[in-house]
Design a protein around this motif. Sequence first.
Motif, short mmCIF file in Angstrom:
data_model
loop_
_atom_site.label_atom_id
_atom_site.label_comp_id
_atom_site.label_asym_id
_atom_site.label_seq_id
_atom_site.Cartn_x
_atom_site.Cartn_y
_atom_site.Cartn_z
N TYR A 88 -70.77 83.69 -19.51
CA TYR A 88 -71.41 83.06 -18.35
C TYR A 88 -71.02 81.59 -18.27
O TYR A 88 -70.76 80.95 -19.30
CB TYR A 88 -72.94 83.18 -18.46
CG TYR A 88 -73.48 84.47 -17.91
CD1 TYR A 88 -74.11 84.51 -16.68
CD2 TYR A 88 -73.35 85.66 -18.63
CE1 TYR A 88 -74.60 85.70 -16.17
CE2 TYR A 88 -73.83 86.85 -18.13
CZ TYR A 88 -74.46 86.87 -16.89
OH TYR A 88 -74.93 88.04 -16.39
N LYS B 4 -71.11 77.77 -18.42
CA LYS B 4 -71.95 76.83 -19.17
C LYS B 4 -72.44 75.75 -18.20
O LYS B 4 -71.64 75.01 -17.64
CB LYS B 4 -71.16 76.18 -20.30
CG LYS B 4 -70.49 77.18 -21.23
CD LYS B 4 -71.53 77.99 -21.98
CE LYS B 4 -70.88 79.05 -22.86
NZ LYS B 4 -70.21 80.11 -22.11
N ILE B 5 -73.75 75.67 -18.03
CA ILE B 5 -74.26 74.81 -16.95
C ILE B 5 -74.83 73.47 -17.42
O ILE B 5 -75.37 72.72 -16.62
CB ILE B 5 -75.33 75.55 -16.11
CG1 ILE B 5 -76.57 75.87 -16.96
CG2 ILE B 5 -74.75 76.80 -15.48
CD1 ILE B 5 -77.71 76.44 -16.16
N LYS C 15 -79.23 79.32 -9.78
CA LYS C 15 -80.09 79.82 -10.85
C LYS C 15 -81.52 79.90 -10.33
O LYS C 15 -81.98 79.00 -9.63
CB LYS C 15 -80.03 78.90 -12.07
CG LYS C 15 -80.98 79.34 -13.17
CD LYS C 15 -80.98 78.39 -14.35
CE LYS C 15 -82.02 78.87 -15.37
NZ LYS C 15 -82.09 78.00 -16.55
N THR D 146 -81.32 74.75 -18.27
CA THR D 146 -80.48 75.29 -19.36
C THR D 146 -80.10 76.70 -18.99
O THR D 146 -80.87 77.42 -18.35
CB THR D 146 -81.27 75.30 -20.69
OG1 THR D 146 -81.73 73.98 -20.98
CG2 THR D 146 -80.40 75.80 -21.84
N GLU D 147 -78.87 77.12 -19.39
CA GLU D 147 -78.48 78.50 -19.09
C GLU D 147 -79.41 79.47 -19.80
O GLU D 147 -79.93 79.17 -20.88
CB GLU D 147 -77.03 78.78 -19.47
CG GLU D 147 -76.72 78.64 -20.92
CD GLU D 147 -75.83 77.42 -21.17
OE1 GLU D 147 -75.24 77.37 -22.26
OE2 GLU D 147 -75.73 76.55 -20.31
N ASP D 148 -79.63 80.62 -19.20
CA ASP D 148 -80.52 81.63 -19.78
C ASP D 148 -79.95 82.09 -21.11
O ASP D 148 -78.78 82.50 -21.20
CB ASP D 148 -80.65 82.84 -18.84
CG ASP D 148 -81.28 82.45 -17.52
OD1 ASP D 148 -82.09 81.52 -17.51
OD2 ASP D 148 -80.94 83.08 -16.50
N LYS E 22 -75.49 85.29 -22.07
CA LYS E 22 -74.39 84.58 -22.70
C LYS E 22 -73.04 85.15 -22.27
O LYS E 22 -72.09 84.42 -22.06
CB LYS E 22 -74.52 84.63 -24.22
CG LYS E 22 -75.71 83.85 -24.77
CD LYS E 22 -75.74 83.97 -26.28
CE LYS E 22 -76.91 83.18 -26.86
NZ LYS E 22 -76.98 83.33 -28.33
#
Length: 342
Positions: free
Chosen positions: A128, A130-131, A161, A226-228, A232
Amino acid sequence: MLNLSEREKSILRDIIYQFILTANPVGSRNIAKKSDLQLSAATIRNIMADLEEAGYLQHPHTSAGRVPTDLGYRVYVDSLMGPSRLNDDQKKIITKEFDHIADETDDILQLTATVLSKITNQLACITYPKINNAILEKIQIVKLSSSKIMVIVEIKSGLVKTITLELNSEIQETKLYLIQQFLNERLGGLNFDEIKKTFADRIKDYNPDYNPIIRVFFDSVDKIFTEDSHKKAIITGATNIVKQPEFEDQQQFRSVVELIENQDIIIHIMDDDLKSPEQTVISIGNENDNQKFTDYSMIKKTYNIGNVHGTVGIIGPKRMEYSQTIAAVVYIAELLKKELKM
């Protein structure tokens, strides 16, 4: 490449190509029949012995033929194989699959991984985006019930998101737009790391009437920006990779099953070592730092959407069709970048 003659290069190329096609050790007679060099089997046998001594080939105990070493594969990939390109049929397969794709990021990544595995017959992994460095475009707040809101976070790259938050008291819907406007004025244009580090300072003068929504943002800022953690990567193609001849051996079969089950290792090695968005990384056998990957090759490439990025890659046995597989990874990475920008 240690000063190989043109004749040695040609024979090494033919041996590796034949081994990739057949999964069987390659003998001098086989090369004599298929090579354009018009050399005798005896001459080819001598050249093969020299290539083995130089570390490009090895000699399985149960066969008179040779198979490539990691070094042999490396020379093949760097210097000997044909150009990396997909054929028209493969491109049609990919295009057809993407014709009716949904707009959801999850659906796009799932389909992309499935297609990549299908056309390479390997294990496909797509991480995914990376945010942490993503730039916030805007926040929207939607009331779901008397004490529940959905926060929609739009990133400048076009990714979205969403997160659902529970409040301790009833929501006054008339204030949602004002709170949303306030947050966008204070946070818009910042990257997610900046927002997490400076959130309290940036909104410290907020209107007390904006509680309890501002309070729940205080408590959930790390979660929102933050990314979930459960999102991943998507890893698919286990049924494809275990059909390869390498895994007819029970020990090798168990090894690949253990690898597939340990997704954190795959994700870590996929995201490691990618320094440039233009770079395609090919690691073969012992070139992989992790011992679990020494029987495999990995091909991976970054896909970028604005200033966020993820990784597209495959894992498979060292005996793979490198040219087409490299082309597939590069093509899919470019296609994924376009699809996620829509």
